[in-house]
Design a protein around this motif. Structure first.
Motif, PDB file in Angstrom:
ATOM      1  N   SER A  35       3.893  41.065 -42.674  1.00 14.84           N
ATOM      2  CA  SER A  35       2.862  41.279 -41.640  1.00 14.84           C
ATOM      3  C   SER A  35       1.614  41.904 -42.248  1.00 14.84           C
ATOM      4  CB  SER A  35       3.408  42.157 -40.511  1.00 14.84           C
ATOM      5  OG  SER A  35       3.872  43.382 -41.033  1.00 14.84           O
ATOM      6  N   GLY A  36       1.794  42.858 -43.182  1.00 16.07           N
ATOM      7  CA  GLY A  36       0.638  43.520 -43.798  1.00 16.07           C
ATOM      8  C   GLY A  36      -0.205  42.515 -44.567  1.00 16.07           C
ATOM      9  N   LEU A  39      -2.039  40.200 -42.157  1.00 17.94           N
ATOM     10  CA  LEU A  39      -3.215  40.840 -41.548  1.00 17.94           C
ATOM     11  C   LEU A  39      -4.347  40.961 -42.575  1.00 17.94           C
ATOM     12  CD1 LEU A  39      -1.507  43.745 -39.536  1.00 17.94           C
ATOM     13  CD2 LEU A  39      -2.315  41.552 -38.660  1.00 17.94           C
ATOM     14  N   ARG A  40      -4.002  41.338 -43.791  1.00 18.54           N
ATOM     15  CA  ARG A  40      -5.050  41.501 -44.815  1.00 18.54           C
ATOM     16  C   ARG A  40      -5.714  40.174 -45.139  1.00 18.54           C
ATOM     17  NH1 ARG A  40      -1.482  45.591 -46.591  1.00 18.54           N
ATOM     18  NH2 ARG A  40      -0.299  44.105 -47.810  1.00 18.54           N
ATOM     19  N   MET A  61      -3.356  52.598 -39.281  1.00 17.58           N
ATOM     20  CA  MET A  61      -2.758  52.823 -37.950  1.00 17.58           C
ATOM     21  C   MET A  61      -2.052  51.549 -37.534  1.00 17.58           C
ATOM     22  SD  MET A  61      -6.039  54.505 -36.179  1.00 17.58           S
ATOM     23  CE  MET A  61      -5.481  54.243 -34.514  1.00 17.58           C
ATOM     24  N   VAL A  63      -1.285  48.397 -35.621  1.00 22.16           N
ATOM     25  CA  VAL A  63      -2.020  47.497 -34.731  1.00 22.16           C
ATOM     26  C   VAL A  63      -1.271  47.509 -33.390  1.00 22.16           C
ATOM     27  CG1 VAL A  63      -2.630  45.056 -34.414  1.00 22.16           C
ATOM     28  CG2 VAL A  63      -2.793  46.102 -36.693  1.00 22.16           C
ATOM     29  N   MET A  68      -0.408  42.537 -32.060  1.00 27.42           N
ATOM     30  CA  MET A  68       0.474  42.158 -33.179  1.00 27.42           C
ATOM     31  C   MET A  68       1.359  40.968 -32.782  1.00 27.42           C
ATOM     32  SD  MET A  68       0.574  43.440 -36.063  1.00 27.42           S
ATOM     33  CE  MET A  68       1.453  42.557 -37.342  1.00 27.42           C
ATOM     34  N   GLY A  88       7.905  43.845 -42.315  1.00 25.51           N
ATOM     35  CA  GLY A  88       6.851  44.599 -41.615  1.00 25.51           C
ATOM     36  C   GLY A  88       6.753  44.252 -40.142  1.00 25.51           C
ATOM     37  N   ARG A  91       8.079  45.974 -35.987  1.00 28.56           N
ATOM     38  CA  ARG A  91       8.084  47.380 -36.419  1.00 28.56           C
ATOM     39  C   ARG A  91       8.359  48.314 -35.250  1.00 28.56           C
ATOM     40  NH1 ARG A  91       3.902  49.422 -40.952  1.00 28.56           N
ATOM     41  NH2 ARG A  91       4.542  47.426 -41.769  1.00 28.56           N
ATOM     42  N   GLN A  95       7.700  45.071 -30.166  1.00 29.33           N
ATOM     43  CA  GLN A  95       7.583  43.871 -31.010  1.00 29.33           C
ATOM     44  C   GLN A  95       8.939  43.177 -31.140  1.00 29.33           C
ATOM     45  OE1 GLN A  95       5.770  45.007 -34.776  1.00 29.33           O
ATOM     46  NE2 GLN A  95       3.998  45.913 -33.758  1.00 29.33           N
ATOM     47  N   ARG A 169       3.936  59.485 -42.889  1.00 33.78           N
ATOM     48  CA  ARG A 169       4.276  58.077 -42.625  1.00 33.78           C
ATOM     49  C   ARG A 169       5.777  57.914 -42.433  1.00 33.78           C
ATOM     50  NH1 ARG A 169       2.288  55.051 -47.665  1.00 33.78           N
ATOM     51  NH2 ARG A 169       2.604  53.106 -46.584  1.00 33.78           N
TER      52      ARG A 169
HETATM   53  N1  LIG Z   1       4.342  45.180 -37.312  1.00 30.69           N
HETATM   54  C1  LIG Z   1       3.163  45.843 -37.353  1.00 30.69           C
HETATM   55  N2  LIG Z   1       2.700  46.475 -36.266  1.00 30.69           N
HETATM   56  C2  LIG Z   1       1.515  47.120 -36.275  1.00 30.69           C
HETATM   57  N3  LIG Z   1       0.718  47.200 -37.361  1.00 30.69           N
HETATM   58  C3  LIG Z   1       1.132  46.582 -38.480  1.00 30.69           C
HETATM   59  C4  LIG Z   1       2.384  45.878 -38.549  1.00 30.69           C
HETATM   60  N4  LIG Z   1       2.525  45.376 -39.788  1.00 30.69           N
HETATM   61  C5  LIG Z   1       1.447  45.751 -40.482  1.00 30.69           C
HETATM   62  N5  LIG Z   1       0.603  46.477 -39.704  1.00 30.69           N
HETATM   63  C6  LIG Z   1      -0.708  47.022 -40.105  1.00 30.69           C
HETATM   64  O1  LIG Z   1      -0.985  46.603 -41.448  1.00 30.69           O
HETATM   65  C7  LIG Z   1      -1.051  47.722 -42.327  1.00 30.69           C
HETATM   66  C8  LIG Z   1      -0.434  47.368 -43.671  1.00 30.69           C
HETATM   67  O2  LIG Z   1       0.931  47.067 -43.484  1.00 30.69           O
HETATM   68  P1  LIG Z   1       1.964  47.032 -44.707  1.00 30.69           P
HETATM   69  O3  LIG Z   1       1.425  46.154 -45.791  1.00 30.69           O
HETATM   70  O4  LIG Z   1       3.296  46.702 -44.144  1.00 30.69           O
HETATM   71  O5  LIG Z   1       1.901  48.481 -45.336  1.00 30.69           O
HETATM   72  P2  LIG Z   1       2.332  49.925 -44.836  1.00 30.69           P
HETATM   73  O6  LIG Z   1       3.626  50.169 -45.517  1.00 30.69           O
HETATM   74  O7  LIG Z   1       1.209  50.758 -45.372  1.00 30.69           O
HETATM   75  O8  LIG Z   1       2.420  49.941 -43.347  1.00 30.69           O
HETATM   76  C9  LIG Z   1      -0.373  48.849 -41.563  1.00 30.69           C
HETATM   77  O9  LIG Z   1      -0.847  50.116 -41.986  1.00 30.69           O
HETATM   78  C10 LIG Z   1      -0.772  48.535 -40.125  1.00 30.69           C
HETATM   79  O10 LIG Z   1      -2.124  48.908 -39.889  1.00 30.69           O
END
Ligand SMILES: Nc1ncnc2c1ncn2[C@@H]1O[C@H](COP(=O)(O)OP(=O)(O)O)[C@@H](O)[C@H]1O
Ligand SMILES: Nc1nc2c(ncn2[C@@H]2O[C@H](COP(=O)(O)OP(=O)(O)OP(=O)(O)O)[C@@H](O)[C@H]2O)c(=O)[nH]1
Length: 245
Positions: A35-36, A39-40, A61, A63, A68, A88, A91, A95, A169
């Motif tokens: 998911s991260g 999103l990136r 933070m 999402v 999401m 991810g 979470r 969800q 965290r």
């Molecule tokens: N399932 C999710 N729900 C909400 N936000 C998410 C989710 N997955 C990822 N994110 C967003 O993407 C960012 C990066 O996610 P990730 O790469 O999994 O790293 P981290 O371990 O820092 O959370 C998170 O800090 C959050 O902002």
């Protein structure tokens, strides 16, 4: 049609989800969706979704759940006909319920790693921000110190990986992940009537497998063997909504 397999990996920051997911994807041939990373990618490409989530991701933070789910579920629906592994997502319990509404998961892996190990790992973690490739100066160092193996670009460390930030965290992860794990946990079997009378959040699906330890290389053989067993006995051939949805 080939049998399909739907799985997710959970664990606190630095527990090795990305590292183990890469191995699973290579060994089992699943589609891997982080998911991260997803999103990136949206943020880098300045898509509508990327614009919506940018502020949250940049501040680390979560999402909001509705957003999401609106992003992830259509992506998963595009993968109908594929086996997949989520990292991810889900979470939060909201969800997990949204995912349940479109698909019955087959297996959820949870990594349980001691705090001191997490602290050591993330303090040594270096990232290539454009691709999300992750290195660790002891465990999987880059070929050239401080440089990404593929592009040669500089690696960075996340402010989030500082010990104080990690502790916060981790606390947050525990609060949010517990109800999700309870949903997926092995539990007493309910009769159909009992199951039908309970709200979704109180139902357990019996598909959670937890792995504890300090070394990914030691945990990996157990995960690999679990996957071989599960995949060879996996009865589903389509993505069906959960019976409890
Ligand atoms: N399932 C999710 N729900 C909400 N936000 C998410 C989710 N997955 C990822 N994110 C967003 O993407 C960012 C990066 O996610 P990730 O790469 O999994 O790293 P981290 O371990 O820092 O959370 C998170 O800090 C959050 O902002
Ligand atoms: N020393 C050591 N480092 C490891 C081990 N397994 C993974 N790592 C490293 O520890 C760091 C964390 O691993 P990741 O796979 O990024 O963990 P993650 O759970 O995806 O982390 P988040 O993206 O923060 O949720 C990375 O730098 C890995 O290279 C291990 O067994 N030993």
């Amino acid at each position: 049609m080939a049998k399909l397999f739907r799985t997710a990996i959970m664990g606190p920051p630095g527990s090795g989800k990305g590292t183990i997911s890469k191995r699973i994807a290579q060994n089992v041939g699943l589609q891997y969706l982080s998911s991260g990373h997803f999103l990136r990618e949206g943020i880098a490409a300045n898509t509508d979704a990327g614009v919506l989530v940018k502020g949250y991701v940049e501040r680390s933070m979560l999402v909001p759940d509705h957003l999401m789910s609106r992003l992830m579920l259509p992506r998963l629906e595009q993968l109908t006909g594929h086996s997949w592994l989520l990292d991810g997502f889900p979470r939060t319990i909201a969800q997990a319920k949204a995912l349940n509404d479109i698909c019955q998961m087959d297996l959820v892996i949870s990594l349980n790693i001691p705090f001191e190990t997490l602290r050591e790992r993330v303090s040594d973690r270096w990232i290539h921000p454009a691709s999300g490739r992750v290195y660790n100066m002891g465990f999987n160092p880059p070929q050239v110190q401080g440089r990404d193996d593929v592009t040669g670009e500089p690696l960075i460390q996340h402010a989030d990986d500082r010990p104080e930030a990690l502790q916060a965290r981790l606390r947050h992860y525990k609060d949010v992940a517990k109800p999700v794990m309870n949903l997926y946990k092995k539990s007493v079997l309910l009769s159909n009537a009992e199951a039908a009378s309970k709200p979704l959040g109180s139902l357990s699906q019996g598909i959670l497998y937890q792995f504890s330890g300090t070394d990914t290389d030691r945990i990996w053989p157990y995960i690999s063997s679990l996957l071989s067993t599960k995949i060879s006995t996996q009865p589903l051939d389509t993505c069906q909504p959960s019976a409890q949805a």
